[in-house]
Design an enzyme around this catalytic site. Sequence first.
Site, PDB file in Angstrom:
ATOM      1  N   GLN A 171     -10.342  -2.927  -2.974  1.00 16.23           N
ATOM      2  CA  GLN A 171     -11.736  -2.179  -2.840  1.00 16.23           C
ATOM      3  C   GLN A 171     -12.417  -2.412  -3.873  1.00 16.23           C
ATOM      4  OE1 GLN A 171     -12.485  -0.100   0.321  1.00 16.23           O
ATOM      5  NE2 GLN A 171     -14.227  -0.614  -0.627  1.00 16.23           N
TER       6      GLN A 171
ATOM      7  N   CYS B  89     -16.051   3.970   0.515  1.00 17.01           N
ATOM      8  CA  CYS B  89     -14.785   2.836   0.855  1.00 17.01           C
ATOM      9  C   CYS B  89     -14.388   3.145   2.285  1.00 17.01           C
ATOM     10  CB  CYS B  89     -13.925   3.148  -0.294  1.00 17.01           C
ATOM     11  SG  CYS B  89     -13.316   4.545  -0.722  1.00 17.01           S
TER      12      CYS B  89
ATOM     13  N   ARG C  54       0.839  -1.045   0.012  1.00 13.64           N
ATOM     14  CA  ARG C  54      -0.060   0.092  -0.066  1.00 13.64           C
ATOM     15  C   ARG C  54       0.962   1.380  -0.007  1.00 13.64           C
ATOM     16  NH1 ARG C  54      -5.357   1.447   1.843  1.00 13.64           N
ATOM     17  NH2 ARG C  54      -5.275   3.529   2.962  1.00 13.64           N
TER      18      ARG C  54
ATOM     19  N   ARG D 298     -14.304  -6.533   2.661  1.00 18.40           N
ATOM     20  CA  ARG D 298     -12.797  -6.410   2.308  1.00 18.40           C
ATOM     21  C   ARG D 298     -12.044  -7.681   2.629  1.00 18.40           C
ATOM     22  NH1 ARG D 298     -10.158  -1.496   1.868  1.00 18.40           N
ATOM     23  NH2 ARG D 298      -8.383  -2.846   1.312  1.00 18.40           N
TER      24      ARG D 298
ATOM     25  N   ASP E 258     -16.521   9.022  -2.133  1.00 16.00           N
ATOM     26  CA  ASP E 258     -15.019   8.751  -1.476  1.00 16.00           C
ATOM     27  C   ASP E 258     -14.609  10.341  -1.032  1.00 16.00           C
ATOM     28  OD1 ASP E 258     -12.720   7.837  -0.424  1.00 16.00           O
ATOM     29  OD2 ASP E 258     -11.873   7.643  -2.264  1.00 16.00           O
TER      30      ASP E 258
ATOM     31  N   HIS F 195      -6.983   1.164  -6.661  1.00 17.47           N
ATOM     32  CA  HIS F 195      -7.420   0.496  -5.502  1.00 17.47           C
ATOM     33  C   HIS F 195      -8.164  -0.741  -5.996  1.00 17.47           C
ATOM     34  CE1 HIS F 195      -7.952  -0.456  -1.592  1.00 17.47           C
ATOM     35  NE2 HIS F 195      -8.335   0.694  -0.833  1.00 17.47           N
TER      36      HIS F 195
END
Length: 313
Positions: A136, A268, A106, A296, A228, A133
């Site tokens: 996700q 998210c 990440r 997730r 987001d 991402h």
Amino acid sequence: MSLRNKNLLSMHELSVGEVATIFDVAKKLKSKQKNGEPHQYLRGKTLVMIFSKASTRTRVSFETGFFQLGGHPIYLNDASSQVGRGEPVRDTARVLSRFADGIMIRTFSHDDVVELAEYATIPVINGLTDLEHPCQALTDLFTILEHKKVLKGRKLVYVGDGNNMTHSLMFACAKVGMNMVCACPKGYQPDAEVLRLSQEDALKTGCTIEINEDLLAAAKGADVLYTDVWASMGQEDEQNVRKEALSKYQINKEVLDVARPDAIVLHCLPAHRGEEITEEVLEGPQSVVFDQAENRLHVQKAIMALLMSDEKL
């Protein structure tokens, strides 16, 4: 369809069949976990998790998931490893390949993740970059599938900043035949190359990927509303400018009212209530953000098992 020993760097690189396989395995693993059935497909294996960005959901879901699969996760960050002291990515890749069975990273630069995968001889999973991402986005589609039963032909409307999340959702929707509209203002729209590639993919599955600056027009008839934060990690110094530019791009009751009556709302997380989404909508009956957050765990377990397990799943 086998994904063993492959990398997961971008939604764009996954085939339609591979996406379906991930969902099938995620469903099975979620059921096993809920029913207390053993599913230690990665017993004796090790995952190195490299974090250059702060995390709650990514770290806990990957670490917990790998443990539940029977393996041992190792957490590294810039402060506690040579990664943060300038060791070349290619050296890190080759060394970790001698120790571990997989790498999850990440970080900021997508190019660093691509280089890591190029030099590693073990699977590399993109846990987030400034460009994409994918874990996700796969989770988001899996959550929509649980609630809507069918993905093809549905309409997802993304509201706000055309960021890494938007990019992965564009690729993801195109893969499964979902129509997507990005409701983003000028200056905050998705990357032009991502738009081009996702539209090419969409032609193959019979859907559309579009940009519309008019939020209410974009949200009309939506099956899924998604947003987001306006300023992602690394953009904190732009907070005030972004807040002004994106102030009209909020999921609120007015937007929800023009969507389908049974529309669901995704985010998210973390959410900034009163900015990109109102408290009323986030905590309302059409919000499934906490189902989404839980998933997730299950989707990433499927990804890790498919990439690293020696067993047939």
